[in-house]
Design a protein around this motif. Structure first.
Motif, PDB file in Angstrom:
ATOM      1  N   GLY A  60       0.793  -1.220   0.000  1.00  0.00           N
ATOM      2  CA  GLY A  60       0.000   0.000   0.000  1.00  0.00           C
ATOM      3  C   GLY A  60       0.826   1.271   0.000  1.00  0.00           C
ATOM      4  N   THR A  70       2.754   4.349  -1.057  1.00  0.00           N
ATOM      5  CA  THR A  70       2.686   5.074  -2.316  1.00  0.00           C
ATOM      6  C   THR A  70       3.803   6.103  -2.430  1.00  0.00           C
ATOM      7  OG1 THR A  70       0.332   4.954  -1.943  1.00  0.00           O
ATOM      8  CG2 THR A  70       1.061   6.167  -3.867  1.00  0.00           C
ATOM      9  N   ALA A  71       3.987   6.879  -1.370  1.00  0.00           N
ATOM     10  CA  ALA A  71       4.887   8.024  -1.441  1.00  0.00           C
ATOM     11  C   ALA A  71       6.301   7.656  -1.890  1.00  0.00           C
ATOM     12  CB  ALA A  71       4.913   8.743  -0.101  1.00  0.00           C
ATOM     13  N   PRO A  85      -0.638   1.206  -6.141  1.00  0.00           N
ATOM     14  CA  PRO A  85      -0.943   2.452  -5.436  1.00  0.00           C
ATOM     15  C   PRO A  85      -0.699   3.694  -6.293  1.00  0.00           C
ATOM     16  CG  PRO A  85       0.943   1.336  -4.446  1.00  0.00           C
ATOM     17  CD  PRO A  85       0.349   0.395  -5.419  1.00  0.00           C
ATOM     18  N   ALA A 105      -3.762   4.098  -8.277  1.00  0.00           N
ATOM     19  CA  ALA A 105      -4.829   4.653  -7.451  1.00  0.00           C
ATOM     20  C   ALA A 105      -4.654   6.164  -7.314  1.00  0.00           C
ATOM     21  CB  ALA A 105      -4.827   3.986  -6.074  1.00  0.00           C
ATOM     22  N   TYR A 106      -3.416   6.610  -7.141  1.00  0.00           N
ATOM     23  CA  TYR A 106      -3.156   8.043  -6.973  1.00  0.00           C
ATOM     24  C   TYR A 106      -3.324   8.816  -8.283  1.00  0.00           C
ATOM     25  CZ  TYR A 106      -0.377  12.308  -6.413  1.00  0.00           C
ATOM     26  OH  TYR A 106       0.056  13.595  -6.414  1.00  0.00           O
ATOM     27  N   ALA A 148      -7.637   0.361  -5.724  1.00  0.00           N
ATOM     28  CA  ALA A 148      -7.813   0.535  -4.277  1.00  0.00           C
ATOM     29  C   ALA A 148      -8.434  -0.705  -3.665  1.00  0.00           C
ATOM     30  CB  ALA A 148      -8.684   1.759  -3.991  1.00  0.00           C
ATOM     31  N   LEU A 152      -5.831  -3.338  -3.164  1.00  0.00           N
ATOM     32  CA  LEU A 152      -4.961  -3.004  -2.025  1.00  0.00           C
ATOM     33  C   LEU A 152      -5.646  -3.267  -0.694  1.00  0.00           C
ATOM     34  CD1 LEU A 152      -3.337   0.330  -3.270  1.00  0.00           C
ATOM     35  CD2 LEU A 152      -2.354  -1.957  -3.248  1.00  0.00           C
ATOM     36  N   VAL A 153      -6.890  -2.815  -0.573  1.00  0.00           N
ATOM     37  CA  VAL A 153      -7.623  -3.010   0.682  1.00  0.00           C
ATOM     38  C   VAL A 153      -7.832  -4.500   0.933  1.00  0.00           C
ATOM     39  CG1 VAL A 153      -9.844  -2.653   1.833  1.00  0.00           C
ATOM     40  CG2 VAL A 153      -8.723  -0.755   0.676  1.00  0.00           C
ATOM     41  N   VAL A 204      -4.671  -5.948   2.363  1.00  0.00           N
ATOM     42  CA  VAL A 204      -4.484  -5.537   3.754  1.00  0.00           C
ATOM     43  C   VAL A 204      -5.426  -6.302   4.681  1.00  0.00           C
ATOM     44  CG1 VAL A 204      -4.842  -3.628   5.346  1.00  0.00           C
ATOM     45  CG2 VAL A 204      -3.583  -3.254   3.242  1.00  0.00           C
TER      46      VAL A 204
END
Lengths: 298, 322
Positions: free
Chosen positions: A224, A226-227, A251, A254-255, A273, A276-277, A280
């Motif tokens: 998950g 992203t940055a 991710p 998604a962004y 998304a 990813l969820v 998780v």
């Protein structure tokens, strides 16, 4: 002590007990209300992701790569996110390969040789790494690799994710190995088994489910993130296996697709998304099941 | 006789196993030292990478509010202001709610609900931040702009500059604070729950024996005892909010200016770096961004150190008394 039980009732009545009881009811009720308030966004977010995400899951979503949006009365794009799924798995997979040996061995060190000044320094470093903003780690990978090679690369992303995964693996490994009873160690020691042998043959197998749990958590966290990817792997519209070049990841989809003005791409962002969820949630449920078994239903 | 035998047996054993153990210790230690070197590398790289900006702007970097890549003028004040402000809003909202959840989970909730509720709250912490950002953009911001920001700025905007309009796209400081609050609630709740559940039973029993109501037990026996830990949990949440990148980048508007209104777009240190570093045009631009990352690292390090110290203090205190 026992005598204080008797005047309890009268003490309550003596000092405005009705008001105090009501105050107590209200404030205790508020703690329940706060819990509900916190769960509302969780349920909203998860249900929104599930509902929106399911609409974009189809065969093309998993088998196609990016297709430019065709403008018309209703802009369409038949593309999918295969390149991002492959990219995410590749980037996280490489990060995992690097992080697991380091994390597990550091965890073993902390659990087996506690109380030394070295283990204090190592534990402190792990704590600092855990709390490190992920963008800072991304910046480091950017400076070390991207700036030097003049090229955004999947490998830089893997290294950034590795730094974020190591402390997770280390801490869970340490904690689970500590649960191995001292009597087991003593029994092995009494039999004259060398420390390295009973650590490898007894302690680690006993803690294996916990170690796997830590790896699973680290995997879920890295999927998950992203940055750090934003400043290292950049993104790529094509399917690529070249880890020395830019790559796409879920991710990032998604962004980026969220910021696009096209409805079709926004839909694909929700699909990403949802994946990813789902990862998780899956990891967390697995962890719950595993830890419940090892700690005896606590 | 037996004693001497045992010693020599032990000695023999030690000699036989020494090399294996030494090797194992060395291997484990070298990997563990690798973890430390990761941290050292992070500090060294950000320090080295920001050298150009540090020499050019010096201490004034922290106090200048110009951020202009075109003129190669950089100051971190808008980013620091945005980081601190958005995190403060988040803490203001999430702090009380998180502590109340902690109280609920540790003391009030029926034991059957405790496990599933804790699990649900922890899930909130595990959701990727980009998903929070998406939800913010598609769901929360339209709702917020229409029903909260616009009416409030129309009603009170003239009197209170902090709530002044115009509300443009809806992205801004307050929205970022609220989304960050949702993200840090689970951290605060989990730590509060943990420190509240180590309050010794006799602390509670004493007040119950005096005829205290349930709230009075919580208020006078539990919270004072766990206070340092609760504050520590809030600081941990603050640390998360300070470093949070994606959700902030997506909802705060990414405008490196200091605006008077909470509805105006702003930026945080993390989102400034994330949004500008991939397209940094000049050497000085990227150096300044690396310096912003270093400043952010220092801020979160301080917040987290205080937090750890407080949580540690409570846990040690309870361990000693129990």
């Amino acid at each position: 002590m026992a005598a204080t039980h008797a005047p309890r009732q009268s003490l309550l009545e003596a000092s405005g007990s009705q008001r105090r009881k009501i105050t107590s009811k209200i404030l205790v009720g508020m703690t329940g209300a706060a819990t509900l308030i916190a769960l509302v966004p969780l349920l909203l977010i998860i249900s929104y992701v599930v509902v929106q995400g399911f609409q974009s899951l189809n065969f093309d979503f998993f088998t196609q790569t990016f297709k430019p949006v065709t403008l018309g009365s209703a802009p369409t794009s038949a593309g999918g996110v295969l390149h991002a799924i492959v990219g995410s798995l590749l980037i996280v997979g490489i990060a995992l390969l690097m992080a697991v040996p380091v994390g597990v061995m550091a965890g073993i060190y902390l659990a087996e040789y506690p109380g030394t000044s070295a283990s204090n320094v190592i534990r402190f470093s792990t704590d600092v790494l855990t709390a490190m903003p992920s963008i800072v780690v991304g910046v480091v990978a950017y400076v070390l690799i991207v700036q030097r090679a003049q090229q955004f690369s999947a490998l830089a992303g893997s290294i950034a994710l590795m730094v974020l995964m190591v402390p997770v693996v280390t801490r869970t490994t340490e904690e689970i190995l500590r649960l191995v009873p001292g009597s087991v160690r003593e029994a092995a020691m009494a039999l004259g088994v060398p420390k390295w042998r009973f650590t490898l043959n007894v302690v680690i197998p006993m803690g294996l489910s916990g170690i796997v749990t830590g790896i699973l958590l680290a995997f879920a966290r890295a999927m998950g993130e992203t940055a750090p990817l934003l400043v290292t792997v950049l993104g790529n519209n094509n399917l690529t296996f070249d880890i020395f070049g830019p790559m796409q990841a879920l991710p990032l989809i998604a962004y980026r697709y969220t910021e696009q003005p096209f409805e079709v791409l926004n839909q694909q962002a929700w699909g990403a998304a949802l994946i990813l969820v789902a990862i998780v949630l899956f990891a967390n449920v697995m962890v719950r099941l595993a830890t419940r078994r090892t700690t005896g239903g606590r | 006789m037996q004693h001497a035998d045992a010693v020599s047996g032990w000695e023999r054993l030690r000699r036989r196993t020494r090399h294996g153990d030494l090797l194992f210790w060395l291997i484990a230690l070298s990997f563990a030292v690798l973890v430390v070197s990761l941290l050292v590398a992070i500090i060294a790289v950000t320090w080295d990478g920001s050298a150009a900006a540090r020499h050019e702007f010096g201490f004034g970097f922290l106090t200048s509010s110009t951020w202009n890549p075109v003129k190669n003028q950089y100051g971190a004040l808008p980013a620091i202001y945005g980081t601190v402000m958005s995190s403060a809003i988040a803490l203001l909202i999430a702090g009380p709610i998180g502590v109340m959840i902690g109280v609920f989970l540790a003391e009030v909730s029926p034991s059957r609900l405790r496990m599933p509720l804790s699990f649900l709250v922890e899930l909130l912490a595990a959701i990727p931040s980009v998903v929070y950002g998406m939800w913010g953009i598609f769901v929360f911001i339209p709702f917020f702009r229409k029903w909260i920001a616009t009416p409030i700025s129309e009603q009170f905007g003239d009197a209170i500059p902090l709530l002044a309009g115009p509300v443009t796209v809806g992205r801004g400081m307050l929205v970022a604070g609220i989304i960050l609050a949702i993200m840090i609630v689970p951290t605060i709740a989990a730590v509060s729950r943990d420190v509240l559940s180590v309050v010794p039973t006799h602390q509670r029993e004493a007040l119950i024996a005096l005829g205290a109501t349930r709230w009075e037990v919580i208020r006078h026996a539990m919270i004072p005892y766990a206070r340092a830990g609760i504050i520590g949990g809030m600081m941990l949440g603050l640390g998360r909010a300070l470093g949070e990148t994606m959700a902030a980048t997506m909802v705060i508007g990414n405008t490196p200016r200091i605006e008077g209104s909470l509805f105006a777009p702003a930026t945080t240190a993390a989102s400034l770096v994330a949004s500008q570093l991939p397209n940094a045009g000049s050497e000085m631009h990227s150096s300044a961004l690396i310096l912003v990352a270093l400043v952010l690292f220092c801020i979160t390090l301080v917040a987290n150190s205080i937090a750890r110290l407080l949580v540690w203090k409570v846990q040690r205190g309870s361990g000693g008394r129990a």
